[in-house]
Design a protein around this motif. Structure first.
Motif, mmCIF file in Angstrom:
data_model
loop_
_atom_site.group_PDB
_atom_site.id
_atom_site.type_symbol
_atom_site.label_atom_id
_atom_site.label_comp_id
_atom_site.label_asym_id
_atom_site.label_seq_id
_atom_site.Cartn_x
_atom_site.Cartn_y
_atom_site.Cartn_z
ATOM 1 N N GLY A 120 10.401 -3.445 6.212
ATOM 2 C CA GLY A 120 10.354 -4.520 5.228
ATOM 3 C C GLY A 120 11.317 -4.333 4.070
ATOM 4 N N ILE A 121 11.326 -5.358 3.206
ATOM 5 C CA ILE A 121 12.146 -5.350 1.995
ATOM 6 C C ILE A 121 11.237 -5.668 0.824
ATOM 7 N N ALA A 122 11.389 -4.916 -0.273
ATOM 8 C CA ALA A 122 10.655 -5.195 -1.505
ATOM 9 C C ALA A 122 11.636 -5.009 -2.650
ATOM 10 N N GLU B 192 -0.906 1.938 9.409
ATOM 11 C CA GLU B 192 -1.400 0.602 9.107
ATOM 12 C C GLU B 192 -1.991 0.581 7.706
ATOM 13 N N SER B 193 -1.562 -0.370 6.886
ATOM 14 C CA SER B 193 -2.070 -0.436 5.518
ATOM 15 C C SER B 193 -1.855 -1.835 4.959
ATOM 16 N N PRO B 194 -2.518 -2.171 3.849
ATOM 17 C CA PRO B 194 -2.207 -3.436 3.202
ATOM 18 C C PRO B 194 -0.864 -3.326 2.487
ATOM 19 N N GLY B 195 -0.222 -4.449 2.157
ATOM 20 C CA GLY B 195 1.053 -4.327 1.452
ATOM 21 C C GLY B 195 1.739 -5.648 1.232
ATOM 22 N N GLY B 196 2.691 -5.652 0.286
ATOM 23 C CA GLY B 196 3.336 -6.890 -0.115
ATOM 24 C C GLY B 196 4.811 -6.978 0.249
ATOM 25 N N TRP B 197 5.261 -6.149 1.190
ATOM 26 C CA TRP B 197 6.681 -6.169 1.543
ATOM 27 C C TRP B 197 7.006 -7.370 2.431
ATOM 28 N N GLN B 198 8.240 -7.858 2.322
ATOM 29 C CA GLN B 198 8.728 -8.916 3.215
ATOM 30 C C GLN B 198 9.101 -8.245 4.531
ATOM 31 N N LEU B 199 8.397 -8.620 5.596
ATOM 32 C CA LEU B 199 8.603 -7.907 6.863
ATOM 33 C C LEU B 199 9.725 -8.555 7.674
ATOM 34 N N ILE B 200 10.722 -7.744 8.047
ATOM 35 C CA ILE B 200 11.859 -8.291 8.807
ATOM 36 C C ILE B 200 11.950 -7.728 10.227
ATOM 37 N N GLY B 201 11.180 -6.683 10.530
ATOM 38 C CA GLY B 201 11.267 -6.128 11.881
ATOM 39 C C GLY B 201 10.231 -5.047 12.089
ATOM 40 N N ARG C 154 8.814 -9.166 -3.626
ATOM 41 C CA ARG C 154 7.625 -8.955 -2.778
ATOM 42 C C ARG C 154 6.870 -10.253 -2.544
ATOM 43 N N LEU C 155 5.996 -10.263 -1.578
ATOM 44 C CA LEU C 155 5.118 -11.410 -1.345
ATOM 45 C C LEU C 155 4.256 -11.630 -2.587
ATOM 46 N N LYS C 156 3.952 -12.906 -2.879
ATOM 47 C CA LYS C 156 3.071 -13.183 -4.027
ATOM 48 C C LYS C 156 1.651 -12.711 -3.723
ATOM 49 N N VAL C 157 1.221 -12.909 -2.480
ATOM 50 C CA VAL C 157 -0.101 -12.434 -2.067
ATOM 51 C C VAL C 157 0.116 -11.387 -0.969
ATOM 52 N N PRO C 158 -0.246 -10.131 -1.254
ATOM 53 C CA PRO C 158 -0.001 -9.087 -0.241
ATOM 54 C C PRO C 158 -0.803 -9.328 1.037
ATOM 55 N N ARG C 159 -0.274 -8.852 2.157
ATOM 56 C CA ARG C 159 -1.020 -8.935 3.418
ATOM 57 C C ARG C 159 -2.105 -7.861 3.424
ATOM 58 N N GLU C 160 -3.221 -8.183 4.063
ATOM 59 C CA GLU C 160 -4.316 -7.209 4.120
ATOM 60 C C GLU C 160 -4.035 -6.111 5.129
#
Lengths: 242, 349
Positions: free
Chosen positions: A170-172, A182-191, A156-162
């Motif tokens: 995404g990938i986690a 729509e929500s905050p989260g730490g997934w790596q977004l690919i599409g 996951r991202l070290k700092v989640p997106r707001e």
């Protein structure tokens, strides 16, 4: 085939049936069978208010005025012994159109670099599989998917997106998923998909159910705009195969 | 269709009914009234179905102007209601006139109040329910808490007849205390705690932190020990489930709880005690007592029977009242002891 399970009270109007201790297709199959035969035998299970399938357990909410805990457990065990629900309808494979990369998938480059792959290879690996929906939870319509290729696993991202847009793919770790709202989260977004996974004003409000499969289908930006428009108009037909 | 006008909204005022059932398998929470018992009593007093929609308010009551004559009732926490500045009773049917203003003072006991109006509310039913789900932003009135200036549409009163004055009998009015024993059923994951952990949970006093919302209550107190970690494979959650995360402090899942979660659940609050919990405030204290499922279901059955009996009595009284309704008036001129009197006589059915 007989179905065996452990059961535990979840308050005075809930029962947890436990089918196993790990996440597997086999256990998911058993859970699907039980949920199917409860839904198909509504007359027999009048006390059942709702059924919540998860990875290894099923939560059954019931009306204790119609059945005591003991009575419902005995009923469930009797049906389990008969091994009913073996003839399940085939699982649906739901096609989820996705635009990969660019500003729709800002972390695609990172996922590729992390795994020593090209972006095209990541996309190829991601869309080549079909993913089993083990359960839906966390937020309305969020599918917990299994079956992602290890080659594209990324922390996951070290700092989640707001703020992550609805429809982000995404990938986690070794999971992949789609954000329904729509929500905050730490997934790596690919599409991103133009599908509206959750819409309380639509019938059904949620597109998927546990036991379905998801297949990601790569689309162009032009197709994205067209599908997004159809979704808004309510004229888009979900594509699926079996 | 008439409206009520929100003059002041209060802290957290939403429309809630019994809840939205059948959609937890899609990750959609049940929502609904935190205190289901008060909801049912309020509806009974105005002749609605017990699981109809009421206005739920929290710690600070709203100020409301009625745009039409209507019948209402208030139950739940002791909010000291007034109608046009005059004190009115809770737990009984009240008739209001067009332009009347309902207000509340400080809450003396409890935390949440319920205002039911004959005919309910005229908002859209989403997935079978009018309950507001705040996080999801749907249901109730525009999917949100009420604001000053909102005009909330009312439903249509069904009866068209006078209900009389219905009163909840004293022994059915709950008493809210700041310290209480909350009864629970152990499980489903009590086997994931050490013997000491279970003893701690059932012996120690816990107090409610200020992190209390419609989703869940965080409690403070002695750490509850797990056997082997706090995390489980995500499973379904029921209203009143007591989760214990790694830090060992209990979290009680309330009406807006998420549908699934990955923390161990040591026990589940019984249905008849959930309304008491819903009426507790930060700093209030609880101790937990384990009882059997059979006992809990017995308490629940008796509560439902009590409500049904009361509903039956109310309905019979209403029928009597309406059969006593005046069919006509006649005036007679009679002469008694040489004096002439005009007497008006009411004819009843």
């Amino acid at each position: 085939m007989e179905l065996k399970f452990n059961f535990f009270p979840a308050g005075d109007n809930g029962i947890i049936l436990q089918l196993g201790e790990n996440i597997s297709k086999e256990i998911n199959g058993k859970i699907r069978r039980i949920v199917y035969w409860i839904n198909e035998s509504k007359d027999e299970f009048k006390e059942v208010i709702e059924v919540v399938p998860t990875y290894t357990t099923i939560l059954i909410i019931y009306d204790p005025l119609q059945s005591s805990y003991g009575q419902l457990v005995r009923k469930l065990q009797a049906v389990g012994k008969l091994g009913r629900g073996q003839q399940l309808p085939p699982a649906r494979i739901i096609h989820v159109p996705v635009v990969y990369g660019g500003d729709f998938g800002p972390d695609l480059a990172f996922v590729a670099e992390h795994n020593n792959l090209s972006e095209a290879e990541v996309i190829q690996l991601h869309k080549s599989e079909k993913y089993l929906i083990y359960m839906i939870g966390f937020t309305p319509g969020f599918p917990y998917l299994g079956g992602m290729r290890k080659e594209i696993a990324t922390p996951r991202l070290k700092v989640p997106r707001e703020k992550i847009s609805a429809g982000a793919v995404g990938i986690a770790g070794n999971q992949t998923g789609i954000y329904p709202i729509e929500s905050p989260g730490g997934w790596q977004l690919i599409g991103r998909t133009p599908l509206d996974l959750f819409n309380p004003y639509r019938e059904p409000a949620v597109l998927f159910q546990a036991g379905d499969y998801i297949k990601f289908v790569e689309i162009t930006r032009d197709e994205y705009i067209r599908i997004e428009d159809e979704v808004k108009q309510g004229t888009y037909h979900l594509k699926m195969s079996y | 269709m008439s409206n009520i006008k929100i003059i002041k909204a209060g802290l957290l005022t939403t429309l809630q009914d019994k809840g939205r059932f059948g959609f937890q398998q899609y990750g959609i929470p049940v929502a609904g009234a935190m205190d289901q018992y008060s909801l049912q009593l309020a509806n009974l007093l105005v002749g609605n179905e017990v699981d109809n929609t009421a206005l739920e308010f929290t710690l600070m009551g709203p100020t409301i102007q009625f745009e039409d004559n209507l019948t209402f009732a208030i139950t739940g926490g002791e909010f000291q209601p007034t109608l046009n500045g005059k004190s009115i009773k809770m737990y009984q049917t009240i008739y209001a006139k067009k332009g009347d203003e309902l207000a509340f003072s400080t809450v003396l006991n409890g935390c949440r109040g319920y205002l039911a109006i004959e005919g309910g509310f005229g908002v859209e039913r989403i997935m079978g329910s009018q309950s507001t789900y705040l996080r999801g932003g749907f249901g109730g009135f525009e999917g949100r808490k009420l604001r000053s200036g909102d005009l909330i549409p009312l439903g249509k009163p069904t009866s068209g007849r006078s209900l009389g004055i219905r009163r909840i009998p004293k022994d059915m009015i709950p008493e809210y205390k700041s310290e209480r024993v909350i009864r629970v059923i152990m499980g489903p994951e009590d086997n994931r705690f050490s013997k000491e952990g279970i003893e701690t949970f059932l012996r120690e006093e816990y107090h409610l932190s200020n992190q209390l919302d419609r989703m869940g209550y965080r409690l403070e107190g002695k750490k509850i020990q797990h056997l082997d970690g706090a995390d489980i494979i995500s499973g379904g959650i029921n209203f009143g489930a007591i989760q214990v995360p790694g830090e060992g402090k209990p979290i009680i899942m309330m009406a807006d709880h998420q549908t699934t979660g990955g923390y161990t659940k040591i026990a589940n609050v019984i249905s008849v005690d959930l309304p008491y919990l819903a009426q507790m405030k930060p700093e209030d204290k609880v101790t937990f007592k384990a009882i059997t499922v059979e006992e809990a279901q017995g308490f629940f059955r008796r509560q439902v029977e009590g409500i049904r009996d009361l509903e039956k009595r109310f309905k019979e009284n209403t029928e009597q009242t309406s059969s006593n309704e005046i069919r006509g008036r006649k005036k007679f001129n009679i002469i008694v002891n040489g004096k002439s009197y005009y007497v008006s006589v009411e004819e009843r059915q």
